[in-house]
Design a protein around this motif. Sequence first.
Motif, PDB file in Angstrom:
ATOM      1  N   ALA A 132      70.419  86.270  85.919  1.00 23.67           N
ATOM      2  CA  ALA A 132      71.488  85.589  85.512  1.00 23.67           C
ATOM      3  C   ALA A 132      71.447  84.070  84.826  1.00 23.67           C
ATOM      4  O   ALA A 132      71.991  83.630  83.977  1.00 23.67           O
ATOM      5  CB  ALA A 132      72.698  85.400  86.818  1.00 23.67           C
ATOM      6  N   VAL A 133      70.551  83.021  85.830  1.00 21.84           N
ATOM      7  CA  VAL A 133      70.326  82.035  85.304  1.00 21.84           C
ATOM      8  C   VAL A 133      69.526  81.893  84.155  1.00 21.84           C
ATOM      9  O   VAL A 133      69.761  81.270  83.042  1.00 21.84           O
ATOM     10  CB  VAL A 133      69.611  81.235  86.455  1.00 21.84           C
ATOM     11  CG1 VAL A 133      69.280  79.684  85.888  1.00 21.84           C
ATOM     12  CG2 VAL A 133      70.473  81.162  87.620  1.00 21.84           C
ATOM     13  N   ALA A 134      68.616  82.947  83.950  1.00 19.05           N
ATOM     14  CA  ALA A 134      67.706  82.809  82.465  1.00 19.05           C
ATOM     15  C   ALA A 134      68.732  83.275  81.286  1.00 19.05           C
ATOM     16  O   ALA A 134      68.302  82.673  80.251  1.00 19.05           O
ATOM     17  CB  ALA A 134      66.658  83.994  82.885  1.00 19.05           C
ATOM     18  N   GLN A 135      69.741  84.065  81.651  1.00 14.51           N
ATOM     19  CA  GLN A 135      70.325  84.288  80.276  1.00 14.51           C
ATOM     20  C   GLN A 135      71.329  83.221  79.744  1.00 14.51           C
ATOM     21  O   GLN A 135      71.501  83.103  78.797  1.00 14.51           O
ATOM     22  CB  GLN A 135      71.417  85.535  80.664  1.00 14.51           C
ATOM     23  CG  GLN A 135      72.337  85.449  81.660  1.00 14.51           C
ATOM     24  CD  GLN A 135      73.719  84.467  81.285  1.00 14.51           C
ATOM     25  OE1 GLN A 135      74.016  84.618  79.992  1.00 14.51           O
ATOM     26  NE2 GLN A 135      74.182  84.056  82.127  1.00 14.51           N
ATOM     27  N   ALA A 136      71.575  82.303  80.723  1.00 13.49           N
ATOM     28  CA  ALA A 136      72.441  81.284  80.269  1.00 13.49           C
ATOM     29  C   ALA A 136      71.470  80.159  79.783  1.00 13.49           C
ATOM     30  O   ALA A 136      71.714  79.334  78.780  1.00 13.49           O
ATOM     31  CB  ALA A 136      73.171  80.555  81.307  1.00 13.49           C
ATOM     32  N   LEU A 137      69.913  79.847  80.010  1.00 10.44           N
ATOM     33  CA  LEU A 137      69.258  79.000  79.582  1.00 10.44           C
ATOM     34  C   LEU A 137      68.518  79.261  78.334  1.00 10.44           C
ATOM     35  O   LEU A 137      68.341  78.382  77.623  1.00 10.44           O
ATOM     36  CB  LEU A 137      68.246  78.799  80.772  1.00 10.44           C
ATOM     37  CG  LEU A 137      68.773  77.922  82.061  1.00 10.44           C
ATOM     38  CD1 LEU A 137      68.053  78.128  83.129  1.00 10.44           C
ATOM     39  CD2 LEU A 137      69.209  76.554  81.559  1.00 10.44           C
ATOM     40  N   LEU A 138      68.467  80.437  78.178  1.00  8.46           N
ATOM     41  CA  LEU A 138      67.406  80.989  76.995  1.00  8.46           C
ATOM     42  C   LEU A 138      68.366  80.516  75.813  1.00  8.46           C
ATOM     43  O   LEU A 138      67.516  80.433  74.482  1.00  8.46           O
ATOM     44  CB  LEU A 138      66.984  82.444  76.812  1.00  8.46           C
ATOM     45  CG  LEU A 138      68.126  83.340  76.855  1.00  8.46           C
ATOM     46  CD1 LEU A 138      68.655  83.776  75.630  1.00  8.46           C
ATOM     47  CD2 LEU A 138      67.619  84.747  77.443  1.00  8.46           C
ATOM     48  N   ALA A 139      69.430  80.405  75.659  1.00  7.87           N
ATOM     49  CA  ALA A 139      70.281  80.241  74.462  1.00  7.87           C
ATOM     50  C   ALA A 139      70.372  78.471  74.107  1.00  7.87           C
ATOM     51  O   ALA A 139      70.700  78.158  73.209  1.00  7.87           O
ATOM     52  CB  ALA A 139      71.775  80.620  74.492  1.00  7.87           C
ATOM     53  N   GLU A 140      69.870  77.795  74.959  1.00  4.73           N
ATOM     54  CA  GLU A 140      69.583  76.221  74.893  1.00  4.73           C
ATOM     55  C   GLU A 140      71.135  75.877  74.473  1.00  4.73           C
ATOM     56  O   GLU A 140      71.415  75.304  73.569  1.00  4.73           O
ATOM     57  CB  GLU A 140      68.845  75.880  73.847  1.00  4.73           C
ATOM     58  CG  GLU A 140      67.270  76.266  74.215  1.00  4.73           C
ATOM     59  CD  GLU A 140      66.274  75.796  73.157  1.00  4.73           C
ATOM     60  OE1 GLU A 140      66.744  75.314  72.091  1.00  4.73           O
ATOM     61  OE2 GLU A 140      65.184  76.021  73.445  1.00  4.73           O
ATOM     62  N   PRO A 141      72.213  75.976  75.587  1.00  9.56           N
ATOM     63  CA  PRO A 141      73.353  75.754  75.273  1.00  9.56           C
ATOM     64  C   PRO A 141      73.851  74.334  75.133  1.00  9.56           C
ATOM     65  O   PRO A 141      72.999  73.251  75.943  1.00  9.56           O
ATOM     66  CB  PRO A 141      74.089  76.352  76.546  1.00  9.56           C
ATOM     67  CG  PRO A 141      73.251  76.476  77.485  1.00  9.56           C
ATOM     68  CD  PRO A 141      71.983  76.510  77.090  1.00  9.56           C
ATOM     69  N   GLU A 142      74.945  74.026  74.710  1.00  9.10           N
ATOM     70  CA  GLU A 142      75.283  72.437  74.266  1.00  9.10           C
ATOM     71  C   GLU A 142      76.367  72.165  75.723  1.00  9.10           C
ATOM     72  O   GLU A 142      76.562  70.949  76.200  1.00  9.10           O
ATOM     73  CB  GLU A 142      76.104  72.343  73.263  1.00  9.10           C
ATOM     74  CG  GLU A 142      75.186  72.503  72.091  1.00  9.10           C
ATOM     75  CD  GLU A 142      75.980  72.691  70.570  1.00  9.10           C
ATOM     76  OE1 GLU A 142      75.572  71.935  69.630  1.00  9.10           O
ATOM     77  OE2 GLU A 142      77.184  73.096  70.577  1.00  9.10           O
ATOM     78  N   LEU A 143      76.801  73.185  76.310  1.00 12.90           N
ATOM     79  CA  LEU A 143      77.538  73.135  77.396  1.00 12.90           C
ATOM     80  C   LEU A 143      77.159  74.230  78.463  1.00 12.90           C
ATOM     81  O   LEU A 143      77.281  75.497  78.135  1.00 12.90           O
ATOM     82  CB  LEU A 143      79.008  73.368  77.217  1.00 12.90           C
ATOM     83  CG  LEU A 143      80.013  73.500  78.378  1.00 12.90           C
ATOM     84  CD1 LEU A 143      79.903  72.080  79.361  1.00 12.90           C
ATOM     85  CD2 LEU A 143      81.606  73.755  78.027  1.00 12.90           C
ATOM     86  N   LEU A 144      76.489  73.906  79.622  1.00 15.99           N
ATOM     87  CA  LEU A 144      76.019  75.004  80.507  1.00 15.99           C
ATOM     88  C   LEU A 144      76.968  74.714  81.796  1.00 15.99           C
ATOM     89  O   LEU A 144      77.022  73.692  82.077  1.00 15.99           O
ATOM     90  CB  LEU A 144      74.627  74.684  80.953  1.00 15.99           C
ATOM     91  CG  LEU A 144      74.054  75.328  81.801  1.00 15.99           C
ATOM     92  CD1 LEU A 144      73.831  76.676  81.572  1.00 15.99           C
ATOM     93  CD2 LEU A 144      72.512  74.960  82.360  1.00 15.99           C
ATOM     94  N   VAL A 145      77.418  75.903  82.036  1.00 10.18           N
ATOM     95  CA  VAL A 145      78.710  75.975  83.278  1.00 10.18           C
ATOM     96  C   VAL A 145      77.943  76.739  84.331  1.00 10.18           C
ATOM     97  O   VAL A 145      77.701  77.862  84.114  1.00 10.18           O
ATOM     98  CB  VAL A 145      79.760  76.548  82.708  1.00 10.18           C
ATOM     99  CG1 VAL A 145      80.812  76.385  83.920  1.00 10.18           C
ATOM    100  CG2 VAL A 145      80.307  75.789  81.587  1.00 10.18           C
TER     101      VAL A 145
END
Length: 300
Positions: A132-145
């Motif tokens: 779950a954490v990896a899916q958020a980080l791999l996109a290099e988001p500008e806003l991480l929630v």
Amino acid sequence: MRLRGVGRRYGLAGPWVLRGVDLGLPARALVRIEGANGTGKSTLLRLLAGIDAPTEGRICGDRPRTAYVPERFPAALPFTAAGYLVHLGRIHGLRTAEAAGRAEAWLTRFGAAGHARTPLAELSKGTGQKVAVAQALLAEPELLVLDEAWTGLDTAARDELDRAVAERVAAGATVVFVDHDPRRLAGAADRAYRVEGHGLVAAPLAPAGASAGPRVRIEVAGPPGTSLPAGLPGDPAQEAGEAGALRLTVAAVHSDALLSALLTARPPWHIRRLTPVPGDVAVPAASGVPVRPTAPDEAP
């Protein structure tokens, strides 16, 4: 992005969960959200992530590229761990090969590479949380929630997530998080807010270094007449070192990002020595940033 007079309730006649919320999210900031159970923290994060829409009020400004880690990961999906990450990477606009490479890298960082081909439904709770954490980080988001994203992770993975958060902020992103542990990233947050009475109020920040975990001292030297780059990760404390060097003290979770910023500055800074602060807990190993001392005439 700014919330203006935002309220949220579920159902036409349901009670208000949030109401009258005004919140601006600056770039390159770490924002902590606090509050008792059931006060609406998760609802606020879902609004910020674009999962829910306001019942009243407005969310103004351009929505940044956003990634979200929910409080509960939906594990019963027809994917393997790697397949799910690649699928999410494609949704974020990555090419398949690029998404696969980032998926492998993040699973490795979180110690879950051995489960890449395991169906999500067969993963343990802890390993599922790593995905779950990896899916958020791999996109290099500008806003991480992050909604309780550390829950269920082992110690090494929690430390890795701390470092990943510091890296995103150093790269210019905004990270908004909720965590039940008041010591989580203590001393590192730029802003803190508390949800109470359906609204949002400013909360005091923990002083720098307070309960922030282990710290490191990094002795650095730059070309004559060169000042340290502005906005260094972790806002390190500075003092004079030996032979014209500077000694920087920073929370260990920010050390990788700080080293990277110094070594890639133009002109680059030379890393002479990295040592733990006496009395602090042992410093975790760096995750990929070279810390071999560089001589003044040696290219890093």
